[in-house]
Design a protein around this motif. Structure first.
Motif, PDB file in Angstrom:
ATOM      1  N   GLU A 224       0.832  -1.208   0.000  1.00 28.48           N
ATOM      2  CA  GLU A 224       0.000   0.000   0.000  1.00 28.48           C
ATOM      3  C   GLU A 224       0.865   1.255   0.000  1.00 28.48           C
ATOM      4  O   GLU A 224       0.521   2.266  -0.628  1.00 28.48           O
ATOM      5  CB  GLU A 224      -0.929  -0.016   1.222  1.00 28.48           C
ATOM      6  CG  GLU A 224      -2.078   0.969   1.134  1.00 28.48           C
ATOM      7  CD  GLU A 224      -3.068   0.817   2.268  1.00 28.48           C
ATOM      8  OE1 GLU A 224      -4.107   1.506   2.226  1.00 28.48           O
ATOM      9  OE2 GLU A 224      -2.810   0.018   3.191  1.00 28.48           O
ATOM     10  N   TYR A 225       1.991   1.184   0.699  1.00 29.10           N
ATOM     11  CA  TYR A 225       2.956   2.297   0.721  1.00 29.10           C
ATOM     12  C   TYR A 225       3.480   2.548  -0.692  1.00 29.10           C
ATOM     13  O   TYR A 225       3.469   3.684  -1.185  1.00 29.10           O
ATOM     14  CB  TYR A 225       4.095   1.935   1.668  1.00 29.10           C
ATOM     15  CG  TYR A 225       5.223   2.945   1.755  1.00 29.10           C
ATOM     16  CD1 TYR A 225       5.214   3.938   2.731  1.00 29.10           C
ATOM     17  CD2 TYR A 225       6.306   2.895   0.881  1.00 29.10           C
ATOM     18  CE1 TYR A 225       6.260   4.860   2.827  1.00 29.10           C
ATOM     19  CE2 TYR A 225       7.347   3.808   0.965  1.00 29.10           C
ATOM     20  CZ  TYR A 225       7.319   4.783   1.948  1.00 29.10           C
ATOM     21  OH  TYR A 225       8.342   5.694   2.041  1.00 29.10           O
ATOM     22  N   LEU A 226       3.921   1.497  -1.348  1.00 29.87           N
ATOM     23  CA  LEU A 226       4.503   1.626  -2.684  1.00 29.87           C
ATOM     24  C   LEU A 226       3.459   2.070  -3.702  1.00 29.87           C
ATOM     25  O   LEU A 226       3.720   2.943  -4.541  1.00 29.87           O
ATOM     26  CB  LEU A 226       5.109   0.289  -3.113  1.00 29.87           C
ATOM     27  CG  LEU A 226       6.198  -0.285  -2.193  1.00 29.87           C
ATOM     28  CD1 LEU A 226       6.642  -1.650  -2.695  1.00 29.87           C
ATOM     29  CD2 LEU A 226       7.388   0.663  -2.092  1.00 29.87           C
ATOM     30  N   GLU A 227       2.275   1.490  -3.642  1.00 30.37           N
ATOM     31  CA  GLU A 227       1.218   1.826  -4.589  1.00 30.37           C
ATOM     32  C   GLU A 227       0.774   3.283  -4.440  1.00 30.37           C
ATOM     33  O   GLU A 227       0.560   3.982  -5.442  1.00 30.37           O
ATOM     34  CB  GLU A 227       0.024   0.897  -4.387  1.00 30.37           C
ATOM     35  CG  GLU A 227       0.291  -0.541  -4.809  1.00 30.37           C
ATOM     36  CD  GLU A 227      -0.817  -1.481  -4.383  1.00 30.37           C
ATOM     37  OE1 GLU A 227      -1.855  -0.972  -3.882  1.00 30.37           O
ATOM     38  OE2 GLU A 227      -0.665  -2.697  -4.549  1.00 30.37           O
ATOM     39  N   THR A 228       0.637   3.725  -3.194  1.00 24.04           N
ATOM     40  CA  THR A 228       0.193   5.103  -2.948  1.00 24.04           C
ATOM     41  C   THR A 228       1.176   6.111  -3.528  1.00 24.04           C
ATOM     42  O   THR A 228       0.784   7.063  -4.223  1.00 24.04           O
ATOM     43  CB  THR A 228       0.031   5.352  -1.432  1.00 24.04           C
ATOM     44  OG1 THR A 228      -0.971   4.483  -0.916  1.00 24.04           O
ATOM     45  CG2 THR A 228      -0.358   6.797  -1.159  1.00 24.04           C
TER      46      THR A 228
END
Length: 276
Positions: A224-228
């Motif tokens: 979720e960190y990377l996607e955001t």
């Protein structure tokens, strides 16, 4: 304030002293008629510094008197008392930077030193303090935002199983957004030779100190960190290059950890083991 005592007189005096300091750092102080604006600012600075020093002295850690004092301060954050909130609002209105710095140090010290209790949000006002710290983290003044980073590092030391659910992924999604905007170059930036808003040394220090917090956020949020952050890079116009660059910085901050996990997952899949 925070020292426990076996005598009723000392305890009563300490409670009274705490109540006076809280009053000076609340909406009650706004109603007083100070002789000068400088005096009003100095009252905030000195009161905040005294209270910070008391909280930072952990010789009475885990005592009932300290717990009562902390509970009293936290519960006073909400209206109508508005402990911390009112003087911060007043300091921003009057551009009292030193007072804002002192209040940020106080709020950060309170959260950092009492994180075990605050992280459960069982004490009234705990979540209010966290929200206030998010606002301070976004503050444009370096010495206001910098001490707040230590709060998130202290929170990372608390297992997610022992925290209130609101202080896990939901908080860290907010925090990543706040830090992304806080570590971005000014929108008017051309070069450090022409930059007037911030010092290059402050900018570099903020990014350096924020890196550990971002790594902690990655470990909690994972994909979720990377996607955001990747979505920010893709969706941001080239006219807003400073936001795009800040998102790339945040991605790079956790790149080593992300790559290590990808390799670990790949190795696990190739050997038939469950991925970590």
């Amino acid at each position: 304030i925070m020292t426990s005592s076996t005598t009723t007189t000392t305890t009563t005096t300490g409670n009274s002293f705490l109540a006076q300091l809280v009053a000076l750092l609340s909406s009650q102080s706004e109603q007083r008629q100070w002789s000068t604006a400088r005096l009003a600012e100095e009252v905030i600075i000195q009161s905040a510094n005294v209270l910070t020093a008391c909280i930072d002295n952990t010789s009475d850690f885990c005592t009932q008197s300290r717990r009562s004092a902390v509970s009293s301060m936290l519960s006073s954050i909400q209206a109508p008392v508005e402990f911390l909130v009112a003087p911060l609002r007043n300091s921003e209105i009057h551009l009292w930077e030193d007072a804002t710095v002192a209040l940020s140090n106080l709020a950060s010290t309170l959260a950092r030193e009492e994180m075990e209790d605050i992280s459960t949000c069982q004490l009234q006002g705990s979540f209010d303090l966290i929200q206030l710290l998010l606002e301070l983290q976004a503050h444009p003044v370096h010495n206001v935002a910098l001490p707040v980073l230590d709060v998130w590092l202290a929170l990372q030391d608390i297992s997610t199983a022992d925290r209130h659910a609101s202080l896990t992924s939901p908080l860290y999604m907010q925090l990543v957004e706040v830090i992304l905007n806080r570590v971005a170059f000014p929108s008017t930036f051309v070069s450090w030779e022409e930059e007037l808003e911030i010092e290059s040394s402050d900018f570099d220090e903020m990014r350096r100190m924020a890196t550990d917090v971002l790594i902690g956020a990655y470990y909690l949020l994972r994909s979720e960190y990377l996607e955001t952050l990747a979505n920010v890079v893709v969706a941001t116009s080239s006219d807003d290059w400073e936001i795009m660059e800040a998102a790339l910085f945040c991605l790079c901050a956790a790149s080593r950890e992300a790559c290590a996990r990808v390799k670990s997952v790949a190795n696990a899949l190739s050997s038939g083991r469950d991925s970590p």
